[in-house]
Design a protein around this motif. Structure first.
Motif, short mmCIF file in Angstrom:
data_model
loop_
_atom_site.label_atom_id
_atom_site.label_comp_id
_atom_site.label_asym_id
_atom_site.label_seq_id
_atom_site.Cartn_x
_atom_site.Cartn_y
_atom_site.Cartn_z
N LEU A 349 60.64 6.39 24.01
CA LEU A 349 59.57 7.65 23.39
C LEU A 349 59.78 9.03 23.84
O LEU A 349 59.57 9.20 25.25
N ALA A 350 59.93 9.86 23.06
CA ALA A 350 60.12 11.36 23.36
C ALA A 350 59.06 12.27 24.05
O ALA A 350 59.17 13.21 24.69
N THR A 351 57.89 11.76 23.42
CA THR A 351 56.72 12.69 23.94
C THR A 351 55.81 11.77 24.82
O THR A 351 55.85 10.74 24.85
N THR A 352 54.96 12.70 25.53
CA THR A 352 54.10 11.96 26.56
C THR A 352 52.98 11.23 25.81
O THR A 352 52.77 10.12 26.47
N GLU A 353 52.64 11.47 24.72
CA GLU A 353 51.49 10.98 24.00
C GLU A 353 51.89 9.67 23.79
O GLU A 353 51.31 8.42 23.83
N GLN A 354 53.13 9.42 23.21
CA GLN A 354 53.79 8.07 22.65
C GLN A 354 54.32 7.19 23.89
O GLN A 354 54.33 5.98 23.90
N TYR A 355 54.82 7.81 24.92
CA TYR A 355 55.53 7.21 26.08
C TYR A 355 54.32 6.74 26.75
O TYR A 355 54.64 5.11 27.21
N ASP A 356 53.26 7.19 27.23
CA ASP A 356 52.08 6.73 27.78
C ASP A 356 51.41 5.73 26.95
O ASP A 356 50.78 4.70 27.82
#
Length: 429
Positions: A349-356
Motif C-alpha cells: 500500500l502506497a500511503t501511510t494511512e493505508q499501510y498502517d
C-alpha cells in the motif's frame, strides 16, 4: 545490503504477494462515456481496471464505501483482464470516450499524455480535492511526467528472485544479500549438477530485469525519449542467455511453453525465476514445493538497480467531473478501510494511512512486506527509469524477441537490431 565488495548472508524471505497486478493508446476530448449528472444532482463516474476476480470483488467493496461517504457520486465499474483492458482502452481513447478514472501503469503515462488523454491531477490537488501527502518511499514520483501528476499510486512493488527453497537447500546453495551475478550463476550451476534441473526459468526476455542490470552498470533501459543502451549491450545479454539455455542452466523454452499458464518454477522445471515481488503468491498456489523471495544479484556486491514500481489511478482529461474524479482517487489511495480491503493485491500500500491500517497475517503477504522493507532499509532504491511513449510496445517486443533468441530462431545480433528497429517505430508512433 552488503557494503563495498562484501557479501552478507541473509535469511531468505518466505514467498509472498497478492494476485498478479510487476510491467496504449489517441488524443481525445469530450466526456467520459455514460458518465454525467442526473436530475437529482448525482454524478456518475466510470471506473475501469484490469485484474482477476479477487481484485474485482475487493474493488467493488471499496466502491460501496466511497458511495456511502459521497452519496451524490455514483461509480459505474468496468473490468477485464490486462490485454483486453488496453485493447478496449485504445478504442475508447481513439473515440474520445475513455473511463473517467482508470487503473494505469508507468509504461503508459507518456503515451497517453502525448495524446492528450490524461488529466493533470496537480490542479485538483492545488484546489484541495486530492491529497498528495503521505506517500511512502517517494513512490508518488512514479506518476509524474514533465511537472504534471498524471497518476496516483495505489501500491508499490519491486523486482525479486523467487526461488525453490527445497531445491536450494538440497543443493547446498544459499541466496545471499549482495551476491554477484557470477555467484548467482555459480549457484545455479551447482543446482543443475546436483539436482539435474535448470537453475532459471528464462530471464532473457524480462525488460525490467534487464533494466536493473543496466542500472547496475551506469545505464538504463530508457531515457526520457529513447533507449539507454546500445545494440552491442543487448547482443551480449542475449548471447550469454542463449549459451545458458544451450547448456541447460536456463530451462528449455519449449518445455516452459508446454506447462503454461503454469510457471516453469512451480512446475519444477527450474529452481528460480525473476518477477515482481507481489506476483509471488502464484507459486504457492501452483507448485508443490516451498518458495522464497531472494535478493537481486549485483555487479559490485551492493547496488541492485532496484526501484519501486507501482500501479496507479489516472483520470481522463475530458471528464465532465474533474473534482469528483479527484475526490474518488483521493479516497481510494488514502482511506484506511480501503487499505484493509485491498491489502497487497496491487502491491504494498502506497500511503501511510493505508499501510498502517493493513496488517498482513498470512506468510505470503508478510514476506512481501519484509522483503520490501529490507530492500528500502538497504538504501539501494533509486528512482524509476523514465518510460517514453511507446514503452509498452517495446516491452512486448523485448519479451517476444528474447523468446526467439532462446529458441535459436534468431541470432542475438540480429535480434538486437530487430529490437532497436521496433523501438524506433514505437517511439515515432
Amino acid at each position: 545490503m552488503g557494503t563495498g565488495g562484501t557479501v552478507e548472508r541473509r535469511t531468505i524471505l518466505k514467498a509472498a504477494g497478492a494476485t498478479a497486478a510487476t510491467l496504449g493508446l489517441a488524443a481525445t476530448t469530450g466526456c467520459g462515456g455514460d458518465s454525467g449528472s442526473s436530475g437529482d444532482g448525482a454524478v456518475t463516474l466510470r471506473y475501469a481496471w484490469w485484474g482477476g476476480e479477487p481484485r474485482t470483488i475487493a474493488i467493488k467493496k471499496t466502491i460501496a464505501l466511497f458511495e456511502k461517504k459521497y452519496p451524490k457520486i455514483k461509480i459505474k465499474p468496468e473490468f477485464t483482464d490486462y490485454q483486453a483492458f488496453w485493447e478496449k482502452f485504445q478504442t475508447q481513447a481513439s473515440g474520445g470516450n475513455p473511463p473517467d478514472v482508470f487503473q494505469n501503469a508507468v509504461g503508459f503515462l507518456r503515451k497517453y499524455d502525448k495524446r492528450g488523454v490524461l488529466l493533470d491531477l496537480k490542479s485538483q490537488a492545488d484546489s484541495g480535492n486530492l491529497s498528495l501527502d503521505n506517500f511512502r518511499n517517494g513512490v508518488l514520483a512514479n506518476g509524474q511526467v514533465d511537472g504534471k501528476q498524471l497518476g496516483i499510486p495505489v501500491g508499490a512493488n519491486t523486482m525479486a528472485l523467487v526461488i525453490d527453497l527445497k531445491a536450494f537447500k538440497k543443493a547446498g546453495v544459499e541466496a545471499k544479500m549482495g551476491w554477484t551475478w557470477d555467484e548467482y550463476f555459480a549457484a545455479l550451476q551447482t543446482i543443475q549438477d546436483k539436482l539435474k534441473i535448470a537453475g532459471d526459468t528464462g530471464y532473457h526476455g524480462i525488460m525490467y530485469l534487464y533494466d536493473l542490470y543496466l542500472r547496475q552498470n551506469g545505464k538504463a533501459f530508457f531515457t526520457d525519449s529513447d533507449l539507454g543502451f546500445t545494440e552491442d549491450d543487448l547482443t551480449q545479454w542475449w548471447t550469454d542467455a542463449y549459451k545458458r539455455v544451450k547448456s541447460g542452466l536456463v530451462a528449455d523454452p519449449k518445455k516452459i511453453e508446454q506447462v503454461q499458464p503454469k510457471s516453469g518454477l512451480s512446475a519444477g522445471l527450474a529452481a528460480s525465476e525473476f518477477t515482481w515481488d507481489n506476483f509471488s503468491i502464484r507459486y504457492e498456489g501452483e507448485g508443490e514445493s516451498d518458495y522464497g523471495l531472494a535478493p537481486i544479484p549485483t555487479m559490485d556486491g551492493k547496488h541492485t538497480g532496484q526501484y519501486l514500481g507501482s500501479l496507479m489511478l489516472s483520470g481522463f482529461s475530458g471528464t465532465k467531473h474533474p473534482k469528483e474524479v479527484a475526490q474518488f482517487i483521493s479516497f481510494m489511495v488514502h482511506d484506511p478501510e480501503v487499505g484493509k480491503i485491498m491489502g497487497y493485491d496491487r502491491g504494498i500500500l502506497a500511503t501511510t494511512e493505508q499501510y498502517d491500517a493493513f496488517t498482513p497475517t498470512d506468510p505470503t503477504n508478510k514476506g512481501v512486506k519484509a522483503y520490501e522493507e529490507e530492500v528500502a532499509k538497504g538504501g539501494v532504491l533509486g528512482k524509476i527509469t523514465p518510460h517514453p511513449s511507446g514503452a509498452d510496445v517495446i516491452e512486448a517486443a523485448f519479451l517476444r524477441i528474447g523468446g526467439e533468441v532462446s529458441q535459436g530462431k534468431t541470432k542475438p545480433a540480429d535480434a538486437s537490431k530487430a529490437l532497436f528497429s521496433e523501438a524506433k517505430a514505437a517511439f515515432a508512433g
